[in-house]
Design an enzyme around this catalytic site. Structure first.
Site, PDB file in Angstrom:
ATOM      1  N   ASN A   1       0.853  -1.198   0.000  1.00 32.41           N
ATOM      2  CA  ASN A   1       0.000   0.000   0.000  1.00 32.41           C
ATOM      3  C   ASN A   1       0.887   1.246   0.000  1.00 32.41           C
ATOM      4  O   ASN A   1       2.110   1.153   0.029  1.00 32.41           O
ATOM      5  CB  ASN A   1      -0.952  -0.016   1.206  1.00 32.41           C
ATOM      6  CG  ASN A   1      -0.191  -0.060   2.510  1.00 32.41           C
ATOM      7  OD1 ASN A   1       0.539   0.858   2.855  1.00 32.41           O
ATOM      8  ND2 ASN A   1      -0.326  -1.156   3.240  1.00 32.41           N
TER       9      ASN A   1
ATOM     10  N   ASP B   1      -4.101  -6.319   5.191  1.00 35.91           N
ATOM     11  CA  ASP B   1      -5.069  -7.180   5.889  1.00 35.91           C
ATOM     12  C   ASP B   1      -4.991  -8.624   5.397  1.00 35.91           C
ATOM     13  O   ASP B   1      -5.282  -9.552   6.131  1.00 35.91           O
ATOM     14  CB  ASP B   1      -6.488  -6.645   5.687  1.00 35.91           C
ATOM     15  CG  ASP B   1      -6.675  -5.330   6.438  1.00 35.91           C
ATOM     16  OD1 ASP B   1      -6.132  -5.222   7.551  1.00 35.91           O
ATOM     17  OD2 ASP B   1      -7.328  -4.413   5.898  1.00 35.91           O
TER      18      ASP B   1
ATOM     19  N   LYS C   1       9.034 -17.208 -10.268  1.00 37.96           N
ATOM     20  CA  LYS C   1       8.263 -16.118 -10.865  1.00 37.96           C
ATOM     21  C   LYS C   1       7.060 -16.672 -11.641  1.00 37.96           C
ATOM     22  O   LYS C   1       7.222 -17.587 -12.449  1.00 37.96           O
ATOM     23  CB  LYS C   1       9.197 -15.328 -11.791  1.00 37.96           C
ATOM     24  CG  LYS C   1       8.582 -14.075 -12.308  1.00 37.96           C
ATOM     25  CD  LYS C   1       9.587 -13.302 -13.128  1.00 37.96           C
ATOM     26  CE  LYS C   1       8.873 -12.217 -13.886  1.00 37.96           C
ATOM     27  NZ  LYS C   1       9.742 -11.574 -14.861  1.00 37.96           N
TER      28      LYS C   1
ATOM     29  N   PRO D   1      -2.413 -11.767  10.501  1.00 42.51           N
ATOM     30  CA  PRO D   1      -2.661 -11.535  11.929  1.00 42.51           C
ATOM     31  C   PRO D   1      -2.822 -10.040  12.197  1.00 42.51           C
ATOM     32  O   PRO D   1      -2.237  -9.222  11.481  1.00 42.51           O
ATOM     33  CB  PRO D   1      -1.389 -12.066  12.606  1.00 42.51           C
ATOM     34  CG  PRO D   1      -0.349 -12.047  11.536  1.00 42.51           C
ATOM     35  CD  PRO D   1      -1.063 -12.272  10.235  1.00 42.51           C
ATOM     36  N   ASP D   2      -3.617  -9.706  13.194  1.00 40.21           N
ATOM     37  CA  ASP D   2      -3.745  -8.301  13.599  1.00 40.21           C
ATOM     38  C   ASP D   2      -2.666  -8.052  14.658  1.00 40.21           C
ATOM     39  O   ASP D   2      -2.741  -8.558  15.778  1.00 40.21           O
ATOM     40  CB  ASP D   2      -5.140  -8.026  14.156  1.00 40.21           C
ATOM     41  CG  ASP D   2      -5.366  -6.532  14.343  1.00 40.21           C
ATOM     42  OD1 ASP D   2      -4.476  -5.866  14.937  1.00 40.21           O
ATOM     43  OD2 ASP D   2      -6.403  -6.029  13.891  1.00 40.21           O
TER      44      ASP D   2
ATOM     45  N   VAL E   1      -1.508  -5.260  16.290  1.00 43.14           N
ATOM     46  CA  VAL E   1      -1.775  -4.446  17.487  1.00 43.14           C
ATOM     47  C   VAL E   1      -2.735  -5.170  18.438  1.00 43.14           C
ATOM     48  O   VAL E   1      -2.564  -5.122  19.660  1.00 43.14           O
ATOM     49  CB  VAL E   1      -2.248  -3.024  17.089  1.00 43.14           C
ATOM     50  CG1 VAL E   1      -3.689  -2.970  16.655  1.00 43.14           C
ATOM     51  CG2 VAL E   1      -2.002  -2.046  18.221  1.00 43.14           C
TER      52      VAL E   1
ATOM     53  N   LYS F   1     -12.943   0.078  16.780  1.00 40.42           N
ATOM     54  CA  LYS F   1     -11.594  -0.528  16.770  1.00 40.42           C
ATOM     55  C   LYS F   1     -10.951  -0.466  18.152  1.00 40.42           C
ATOM     56  O   LYS F   1     -10.255  -1.395  18.566  1.00 40.42           O
ATOM     57  CB  LYS F   1     -10.697   0.200  15.773  1.00 40.42           C
ATOM     58  CG  LYS F   1     -11.001  -0.253  14.375  1.00 40.42           C
ATOM     59  CD  LYS F   1     -10.178   0.434  13.331  1.00 40.42           C
ATOM     60  CE  LYS F   1     -10.823   0.109  11.993  1.00 40.42           C
ATOM     61  NZ  LYS F   1     -10.262   0.831  10.890  1.00 40.42           N
TER      62      LYS F   1
ATOM     63  N   LYS G   1     -10.079  -4.151  19.397  1.00 38.43           N
ATOM     64  CA  LYS G   1      -8.653  -4.483  19.481  1.00 38.43           C
ATOM     65  C   LYS G   1      -8.123  -4.314  20.904  1.00 38.43           C
ATOM     66  O   LYS G   1      -6.930  -4.489  21.150  1.00 38.43           O
ATOM     67  CB  LYS G   1      -7.852  -3.606  18.514  1.00 38.43           C
ATOM     68  CG  LYS G   1      -8.209  -3.822  17.040  1.00 38.43           C
ATOM     69  CD  LYS G   1      -7.346  -2.960  16.125  1.00 38.43           C
ATOM     70  CE  LYS G   1      -7.862  -2.977  14.703  1.00 38.43           C
ATOM     71  NZ  LYS G   1      -6.859  -3.465  13.748  1.00 38.43           N
TER      72      LYS G   1
HETATM   73  O1  C5P Z   1      -8.306  -2.532  11.389  1.00 36.78           O
HETATM   74  P1  C5P Z   1      -7.440  -1.404  10.872  1.00 36.78           P
HETATM   75  O2  C5P Z   1      -6.418  -1.853   9.882  1.00 36.78           O
HETATM   76  O3  C5P Z   1      -8.207  -0.197  10.404  1.00 36.78           O
HETATM   77  O4  C5P Z   1      -6.680  -0.917  12.193  1.00 36.78           O
HETATM   78  C1  C5P Z   1      -5.654  -0.012  12.155  1.00 36.78           C
HETATM   79  C2  C5P Z   1      -4.763  -0.167  13.364  1.00 36.78           C
HETATM   80  O5  C5P Z   1      -4.462  -1.521  13.594  1.00 36.78           O
HETATM   81  C3  C5P Z   1      -3.442   0.506  13.149  1.00 36.78           C
HETATM   82  O6  C5P Z   1      -2.970   0.889  14.421  1.00 36.78           O
HETATM   83  C4  C5P Z   1      -2.609  -0.606  12.532  1.00 36.78           C
HETATM   84  O7  C5P Z   1      -1.225  -0.377  12.723  1.00 36.78           O
HETATM   85  C5  C5P Z   1      -3.088  -1.803  13.313  1.00 36.78           C
HETATM   86  N1  C5P Z   1      -3.070  -3.066  12.562  1.00 36.78           N
HETATM   87  C6  C5P Z   1      -2.195  -4.062  12.928  1.00 36.78           C
HETATM   88  N2  C5P Z   1      -2.208  -5.264  12.282  1.00 36.78           N
HETATM   89  C7  C5P Z   1      -3.088  -5.488  11.266  1.00 36.78           C
HETATM   90  C8  C5P Z   1      -3.973  -4.488  10.878  1.00 36.78           C
HETATM   91  C9  C5P Z   1      -3.940  -3.302  11.534  1.00 36.78           C
HETATM   92  O8  C5P Z   1      -1.386  -3.855  13.836  1.00 36.78           O
HETATM   93  N3  C5P Z   1      -3.076  -6.667  10.649  1.00 36.78           N
END
Ligand code: C5P
Length: 408
Positions: A215, A285, A295, A311-312, A314, A343, A347
């Site tokens: 991104n 995401d 390739k 994985p998320d 934060v 969020k 989170k």
């Molecule tokens: O859910 P979203 O992406 O909008 O949330 C944004 C927050 O979550 C930011 O602080 C981003 O750094 C963190 N984030 C993360 N890991 C992910 C997605 C988002 O730490 N996979």
């Protein structure tokens, strides 16, 4: 003519490396800034530049040997160690870092560093491969753990022809570090003694060895926060995706690629112990379910890529047993408050800073930002609005928000 009183005494340690030529200019700049400077050179340094150069620039004989009776009768190593208000080793070679990390006292400089009560700063400069070497990084960690301040090297072309991290910062930047360390009028040291970890920039999710999904995150907000937290007295670790920004002075940087790399590095620093975790990274995401070994060819007629959730980071840190104070960021294009509060709760964050990225004048690649900050219910704070300002200024105000919430 009477000389003005020096504002502080600096012992400058010069070690063997081509960057030693920059230290000559550094002496001049330090003196211009009002400091008294005494230079200590290792044997290696003298192979690159002569003591006479530093004698002329510092206005004092240069110290080169530990047990020279003549020198010891003047200002010996203990007096020099006591005289210093700050010791700066620039350039600091891989060799001197290893000797300092081992606590050796086998020459004047290493002995003096052991004998001084003054803050010690090192500005490593070396070939990028030597810098990246795990043994060097281990030595740096040991030094940091023992209170030595490591000034991160700059990246770029090196004298040996390589390109990468390992260049000594420019003399003016080093003078700034010294001034920030010694100047009594500094920003409030709200975060003194705390370890802050910041994630920044985009992640890259590989499709094959040459392609990835990513991104447009510039990393600027995270890097500005690293500056602000350092200025507030914190030790700062910046875990950064691929961005074209210089590492803020005095900040430890860990480079990552994918979201899973980011998670692994984040968990490692949280497990080692930290106080505040700020997630500004724009984490992808999703990632491709399969990364092709080779390739992907046009002839293959691929029309679909299956994605799996990343994985998320934060949220994982917020649920960790050694949970620090956790700050998230949200970029929204509508219903800013509702999404941000969602969020914050989902989170399990302590605080979330949210901006409206539908506005072209703020956010992502811009140098300016405006934010709404929301806090977990347990702090009982109202929302705070940070009006449009430079990312540097927004970062300072966010540090104030963090400090207030932590104090409440
Ligand atoms: O859910 P979203 O992406 O909008 O949330 C944004 C927050 O979550 C930011 O602080 C981003 O750094 C963190 N984030 C993360 N890991 C992910 C997605 C988002 O730490 N996979």
């Amino acid at each position: 003519m009477k000389q003005p009183q020096p504002i502080a005494n600096i012992v400058l340690g010069v070690t063997g490396g081509i960057a030693a030529y920059k230290s000559a200019m550094l002496v001049r700049r330090l003196r211009d800034a009002g400091y008294a400077v005494r230079v200590v050179m290792t044997a290696g340094a003298q192979a690159f530049i002569t003591p006479l150069t530093f004698q002329a620039l510092s206005g004092h004989p240069v110290h080169t040997t530990l047990l020279d009776p003549e020198a010891e009768a003047g200002m010996g190593h203990i007096e020099l160690a006591r005289w210093a208000d700050l010791v700066l080793v620039a350039p600091a070679s891989a060799d001197v870092l290893a000797r300092l990390a081992a606590g050796l006292a086998d020459d004047l400089l290493t002995t003096l560093v052991l004998a001084t009560a003054a803050p010690v700063y090192v500005a490593p400069a070396m070939n990028q491969q030597m810098w990246a070497n795990r043994i060097t990084q281990r030595n740096l960690k040991t030094l940091r753990d023992h209170g030595v301040q490591v000034i991160e090297p700059a990246s770029g072309e090196q004298a040996c022809g390589d390109v990468g991290a390992g260049r000594m910062p420019e003399p003016d930047d080093l003078v700034q570090v010294v001034q920030a360390a010694l100047d009594p009028v500094q920003p409030a040291q709200h975060l003194a003694g705390l370890h802050v970890v910041i994630t920044a920039g985009p992640t890259r999710e590989a499709l094959d060895p040459v392609r990835y999904i990513s991104n447009h995150s510039s990393g600027k907000m995270g890097f500005a926060l690293a500056d602000a937290c350092r200025d507030a007295g914190a030790r700062v670790t910046l875990i950064a995706g691929p961005v074209s920004l210089a590492t803020p002075l005095g900040v430890e940087r860990i480079n990552i690629g994918s979201a899973r790399d980011l998670l692994a590095q984040s968990l490692a620093v949280v497990e080692a112990g930290c106080d505040i975790f700020i997630a500004t990274a724009a984490v992808a995401d999703y990632r491709p379910e399969v990364v092709a070994d080779h390739k992907i060819k046009k002839s293959g007629e691929i029309t679909e890529i299956r994605l799996v959730k990343n994985p998320d980071v934060v949220a994982t840190i917020a649920q960790h047993a050694k949970r620090p104070f956790v700050v998230g960021f949200a970029a929204e294009t509508q219903n800013v408050e509702a999404y941000a509060r969602g969020k914050l709760a989902n989170k399990q964050l302590d605080m979330i800073a949210c901006n409206d990225v539908s506005r072209a004048d703020i956010g992502f690649a811009s140098d300016e930002n405006a934010m709404h900050v929301f806090f977990s219910d347990r702090y009982g704070f109202e929302m705070v609005t940070l009006d449009k300002a430079s990312k540097t200024e927004i970062a300072r105000r966010l540090v104030d928000c963090i400090e207030q919430a932590r104090r409440s």
